[in-house]
Scaffold this motif. Structure first.
Motif, PDB file in Angstrom:
ATOM      1  N   MET A   1       0.846  -1.156   0.000  1.00 46.02           N
ATOM      2  CA  MET A   1       0.000   0.000   0.000  1.00 46.02           C
ATOM      3  C   MET A   1       0.898   1.226   0.000  1.00 46.02           C
ATOM      4  O   MET A   1       1.715   1.412   0.890  1.00 46.02           O
ATOM      5  N   ASP A  21       5.860  -0.348   6.092  1.00 48.81           N
ATOM      6  CA  ASP A  21       5.669  -1.801   6.073  1.00 48.81           C
ATOM      7  C   ASP A  21       5.261  -2.353   7.439  1.00 48.81           C
ATOM      8  O   ASP A  21       4.491  -3.314   7.532  1.00 48.81           O
ATOM      9  N   ILE A  63       1.441  -2.484   8.168  1.00 46.77           N
ATOM     10  CA  ILE A  63       0.585  -3.351   7.370  1.00 46.77           C
ATOM     11  C   ILE A  63       0.602  -4.750   7.972  1.00 46.77           C
ATOM     12  O   ILE A  63       1.658  -5.363   8.128  1.00 46.77           O
ATOM     13  N   VAL A  64      -0.574  -5.263   8.336  1.00 45.68           N
ATOM     14  CA  VAL A  64      -0.701  -6.593   8.924  1.00 45.68           C
ATOM     15  C   VAL A  64      -1.664  -7.397   8.077  1.00 45.68           C
ATOM     16  O   VAL A  64      -2.788  -6.973   7.823  1.00 45.68           O
ATOM     17  N   VAL A  65      -1.207  -8.564   7.656  1.00 43.78           N
ATOM     18  CA  VAL A  65      -2.053  -9.474   6.883  1.00 43.78           C
ATOM     19  C   VAL A  65      -2.161 -10.762   7.689  1.00 43.78           C
ATOM     20  O   VAL A  65      -1.157 -11.397   7.996  1.00 43.78           O
ATOM     21  N   ALA A  66      -3.368 -11.132   8.048  1.00 43.99           N
ATOM     22  CA  ALA A  66      -3.591 -12.345   8.831  1.00 43.99           C
ATOM     23  C   ALA A  66      -4.563 -13.251   8.096  1.00 43.99           C
ATOM     24  O   ALA A  66      -5.555 -12.773   7.541  1.00 43.99           O
ATOM     25  N   PRO A  67      -4.293 -14.564   8.096  1.00 43.09           N
ATOM     26  CA  PRO A  67      -5.223 -15.481   7.446  1.00 43.09           C
ATOM     27  C   PRO A  67      -6.498 -15.615   8.276  1.00 43.09           C
ATOM     28  O   PRO A  67      -6.481 -15.391   9.495  1.00 43.09           O
TER      29      PRO A  67
END
Length: 82
Positions: free
Chosen positions: A1, A6, A9-13
């Motif tokens: 983004m 960095d 930015i958090v991406v969790a399944p």
């Protein structure tokens, strides 16, 4: 983004991505690990709770252990940890 750090930015399944229900055979093997001293009662209990084995979310590990072994539960538990 673009424009974001960095670290922000958090991406969790999704939590339900994989079926975490433990089979009876897996539970038996896990119990074997516990009885052989490979994990604590608390870890065994928490794993069972996470995998849907225990039906009572109201009881913690100590309450469950006391129901299994009402006489001398703490003494036997401590002996198993030694």
């Amino acid at each position: 983004m673009k424009g974001l750090d960095d670290a922000d930015i958090v991406v969790a399944p999704p939590k339900d991505l994989l079926d975490s229900t433990m089979s009876a055979a897996d539970f038996a093997q896990l119990f074997g690990v516990y009885t052989q001293g490979g994990m604590s009662w608390e870890t065994f209990y928490e794993r069972g709770q996470a995998d849907g084995i225990y039906l009572s979310p109201e009881r913690d590990a100590e309450d469950e252990y006391a129901l299994i072994n009402p006489e001398g539960a703490e003494d036997e538990r401590q002996a198993a940890l030694v």
